[in-house]
Design an enzyme around this catalytic site. Structure first.
Site, PDB file in Angstrom:
ATOM      1  N   THR A   1      38.605  37.880  47.470  1.00 59.73           N
ATOM      2  CA  THR A   1      37.985  39.077  46.902  1.00 59.73           C
ATOM      3  C   THR A   1      36.974  38.724  45.815  1.00 59.73           C
ATOM      4  O   THR A   1      37.057  37.643  45.209  1.00 59.73           O
ATOM      5  CB  THR A   1      39.080  39.980  46.275  1.00 59.73           C
ATOM      6  OG1 THR A   1      38.508  41.235  45.894  1.00 59.73           O
ATOM      7  CG2 THR A   1      39.697  39.350  45.036  1.00 59.73           C
TER       8      THR A   1
ATOM      9  N   THR B   1      46.138  44.910  48.893  1.00 55.15           N
ATOM     10  CA  THR B   1      44.771  45.252  48.531  1.00 55.15           C
ATOM     11  C   THR B   1      44.829  46.442  47.589  1.00 55.15           C
ATOM     12  O   THR B   1      45.810  47.187  47.586  1.00 55.15           O
ATOM     13  CB  THR B   1      43.938  45.593  49.785  1.00 55.15           C
ATOM     14  OG1 THR B   1      42.611  45.948  49.396  1.00 55.15           O
ATOM     15  CG2 THR B   1      44.539  46.755  50.560  1.00 55.15           C
ATOM     16  N   GLY B   2      43.774  46.601  46.799  1.00 52.63           N
ATOM     17  CA  GLY B   2      43.758  47.738  45.890  1.00 52.63           C
ATOM     18  C   GLY B   2      43.724  47.294  44.442  1.00 52.63           C
ATOM     19  O   GLY B   2      43.414  46.133  44.147  1.00 52.63           O
TER      20      GLY B   2
ATOM     21  N   SER C   1      32.961  43.801  48.285  1.00 53.55           N
ATOM     22  CA  SER C   1      34.201  43.509  47.549  1.00 53.55           C
ATOM     23  C   SER C   1      34.743  42.112  47.820  1.00 53.55           C
ATOM     24  O   SER C   1      35.824  41.768  47.343  1.00 53.55           O
ATOM     25  CB  SER C   1      35.299  44.504  47.937  1.00 53.55           C
ATOM     26  OG  SER C   1      34.862  45.810  47.742  1.00 53.55           O
TER      27      SER C   1
ATOM     28  N   ARG D   1      38.209  38.768  33.999  1.00 57.66           N
ATOM     29  CA  ARG D   1      39.332  39.503  34.602  1.00 57.66           C
ATOM     30  C   ARG D   1      39.720  38.866  35.948  1.00 57.66           C
ATOM     31  O   ARG D   1      38.872  38.525  36.765  1.00 57.66           O
ATOM     32  CB  ARG D   1      38.921  40.956  34.806  1.00 57.66           C
ATOM     33  CG  ARG D   1      39.998  41.846  35.450  1.00 57.66           C
ATOM     34  CD  ARG D   1      39.841  41.942  36.943  1.00 57.66           C
ATOM     35  NE  ARG D   1      40.794  42.889  37.542  1.00 57.66           N
ATOM     36  CZ  ARG D   1      41.010  43.001  38.834  1.00 57.66           C
ATOM     37  NH1 ARG D   1      40.362  42.236  39.690  1.00 57.66           N
ATOM     38  NH2 ARG D   1      41.869  43.878  39.298  1.00 57.66           N
ATOM     39  N   VAL D   2      41.007  38.748  36.154  1.00 57.11           N
ATOM     40  CA  VAL D   2      41.535  38.244  37.424  1.00 57.11           C
ATOM     41  C   VAL D   2      42.497  39.294  37.979  1.00 57.11           C
ATOM     42  O   VAL D   2      43.286  39.871  37.231  1.00 57.11           O
ATOM     43  CB  VAL D   2      42.273  36.908  37.193  1.00 57.11           C
ATOM     44  CG1 VAL D   2      43.066  36.490  38.420  1.00 57.11           C
ATOM     45  CG2 VAL D   2      41.270  35.810  36.806  1.00 57.11           C
ATOM     46  N   GLY D   3      42.406  39.515  39.268  1.00 62.79           N
ATOM     47  CA  GLY D   3      43.268  40.524  39.894  1.00 62.79           C
ATOM     48  C   GLY D   3      44.492  39.907  40.539  1.00 62.79           C
ATOM     49  O   GLY D   3      44.922  38.793  40.209  1.00 62.79           O
ATOM     50  N   ASP D   4      45.058  40.628  41.494  1.00 66.18           N
ATOM     51  CA  ASP D   4      46.276  40.179  42.165  1.00 66.18           C
ATOM     52  C   ASP D   4      46.029  39.119  43.233  1.00 66.18           C
ATOM     53  O   ASP D   4      46.920  38.335  43.557  1.00 66.18           O
ATOM     54  CB  ASP D   4      46.964  41.379  42.840  1.00 66.18           C
ATOM     55  CG  ASP D   4      46.039  42.018  43.880  1.00 66.18           C
ATOM     56  OD1 ASP D   4      44.907  42.395  43.503  1.00 66.18           O
ATOM     57  OD2 ASP D   4      46.423  42.112  45.053  1.00 66.18           O
TER      58      ASP D   4
ATOM     59  N   THR E   1      39.132  44.273  49.402  1.00 67.20           N
ATOM     60  CA  THR E   1      39.581  42.897  49.586  1.00 67.20           C
ATOM     61  C   THR E   1      40.100  42.636  50.992  1.00 67.20           C
ATOM     62  O   THR E   1      40.709  43.521  51.586  1.00 67.20           O
ATOM     63  CB  THR E   1      40.759  42.687  48.616  1.00 67.20           C
ATOM     64  OG1 THR E   1      40.270  42.851  47.312  1.00 67.20           O
ATOM     65  CG2 THR E   1      41.410  41.335  48.770  1.00 67.20           C
TER      66      THR E   1
HETATM   67  C1  SD4 Z   1      41.641  43.054  42.744  1.00 68.26           C
HETATM   68  N1  SD4 Z   1      42.971  43.584  44.698  1.00 68.26           N
HETATM   69  O1  SD4 Z   1      40.936  42.161  42.310  1.00 68.26           O
HETATM   70  C2  SD4 Z   1      41.637  43.292  44.216  1.00 68.26           C
HETATM   71  C3  SD4 Z   1      40.738  44.440  44.351  1.00 68.26           C
HETATM   72  C4  SD4 Z   1      40.404  44.839  45.610  1.00 68.26           C
HETATM   73  O2  SD4 Z   1      38.088  45.107  46.033  1.00 68.26           O
HETATM   74  O3  SD4 Z   1      41.253  45.049  46.464  1.00 68.26           O
HETATM   75  N2  SD4 Z   1      39.057  44.960  45.608  1.00 68.26           N
HETATM   76  O4  SD4 Z   1      42.283  43.806  42.036  1.00 68.26           O
END
Ligand code: SD4
Length: 328
Positions: free
Chosen positions: A207, A240-241, A86, A217-220, A189
């Site tokens: 991450t 995380t998450g 991850s 796609r982009v996360g937090d 992450t």
């Molecule tokens: C995301 N927070 O890109 C990260 C994901 C994560 O393994 O925690 N991933 O949404």
């Protein structure tokens, strides 16, 4: 012996058979035991892989006193960890089979930098630091981030999936269901937040994002205020998450603001989880998200939507892997 140590001893005596070796319950469901402790310096990181990352960060901090280098070098350990699917280029790819990375770094004086949707860069956290220190910007994405990396002499890695990522991708392709998977348990992450002996704060987050996400796609994690926020006046938080659920509530900024209003780090993390559940109620049973927070006095907190969120804590008295409380 402090109340907390007495608590841990008692809790361990009753639960040690249920926990992996070395794993200490920080707090049971919706209960606060972390609150009230004060440590400086203090480093917290998400998940089991936070232990080796914190080891490195702690060493850098002790040797150099440089908090930003500590949080950068610490998470670089995870970016290189071939077991971690991850974080880093060995992580699970997007649905086109391409690993794309997100990272951010922040200091308590408001300086920050991030990169998102970047390819072929082994250490996106170092690139985020260069954005912070060497550009007038906060965030570079995609091809622009890659070009910046080339210009700064970062080696470009070949886009070959790691054996584990390749196997998982081939298996996913059989059905190619677009259902981004978020790990409820370990291997997520890495977010790291640190408080120096001088009361200054810094944090980092890196991450490969959701497995088999849409291309682009982009996360937090690279979004300042979502995956990471640091303010020397108050404290620091990281997440995380499932990034979408965290972005919806500006999770890390929310926690720092709640602490500014007087909540303890633990109370602030719990309120963020409550808010996240309220805003993501429809899908909540498939969502994991967890938060870590430190305030400037050295108190800390951790809380997650679901069971299984671990975090690493390093301070002068020692280091341990703790189990966060959870809501569901
Ligand atoms: C995301 N927070 O890109 C990260 C994901 C994560 O393994 O925690 N991933 O949404």
């Amino acid at each position: 012996m402090s109340n907390r140590r007495t608590f841990l001893k008692k809790t361990l005596a009753s639960t040690s058979l249920l926990l992996p070796a070395g794993l200490i319950p920080a707090c049971s469901q919706s209960q606060d035991t972390a609150q009230g402790e004060k440590f400086k310096p203090l480093i917290l990181s998400t998940w089991d892989h936070g232990m080796p990352a914190n080891d490195r960060a702690w060493k850098v901090l002790m040797e150099t006193g440089d908090l930003v280098s500590a949080v950068e070098e610490g998470v670089k350990v995870t970016e290189l960890d071939m077991e971690n699917l991850s974080v880093g280029l060995q992580g699970l790819p997007d649905r086109e089979g391409i690993p794309t990375l997100d990272a951010s770094i922040m200091k308590g004086d408001g300086s920050c930098g991030s990169v998102a949707f970047v390819r072929q860069v082994r250490h996106p956290i170092s690139l985020a630091r260069r954005v912070m220190e060497e550009t007038p910007h906060v965030m570079l994405v995609g091809e622009g981030a890659r070009q910046f990396a080339i210009a700064r002499g970062f080696p470009m890695e070949e886009e070959v999936l790691s054996p584990k990522a390749e196997a998982a991708y081939q298996e996913w392709k059989v059905e190619s269901q677009y259902k981004p998977i978020i790990n409820i348990e370990n291997h997520d992450t890495i977010g790291m937040i640190a408080l120096g002996a001088d009361g200054k704060l810094a944090g980092s987050c890196t991450t490969s994002g959701l497995a088999f996400k849409m291309h682009g796609r982009v996360g937090d994690s690279p979004i300042i205020g979502a995956g990471l926020y640091v303010d020397d006046e108050v404290g620091a938080a990281t997440a995380t998450g499932l990034g979408e659920s965290i972005i919806r509530i500006c999770g890390s900024f929310l926690i720092v603001e709640l602490m500014r209003q007087g909540r303890s780090p633990q109370e602030a993390c719990e309120e963020a989880v409550r808010r996240l559940i309220a805003k993501n109620a429809k899908d909540i049973k498939d969502i994991q998200a967890g938060f870590l927070a430190i305030n400037k006095d050295g108190e800390y907190g951790a809380f997650a939507v679901q069971k299984g969120f671990t975090f690493a804590r390093h301070q002068s008295q020692g280091k341990d892997l703790l189990q966060a409380g959870y809501k569901m």
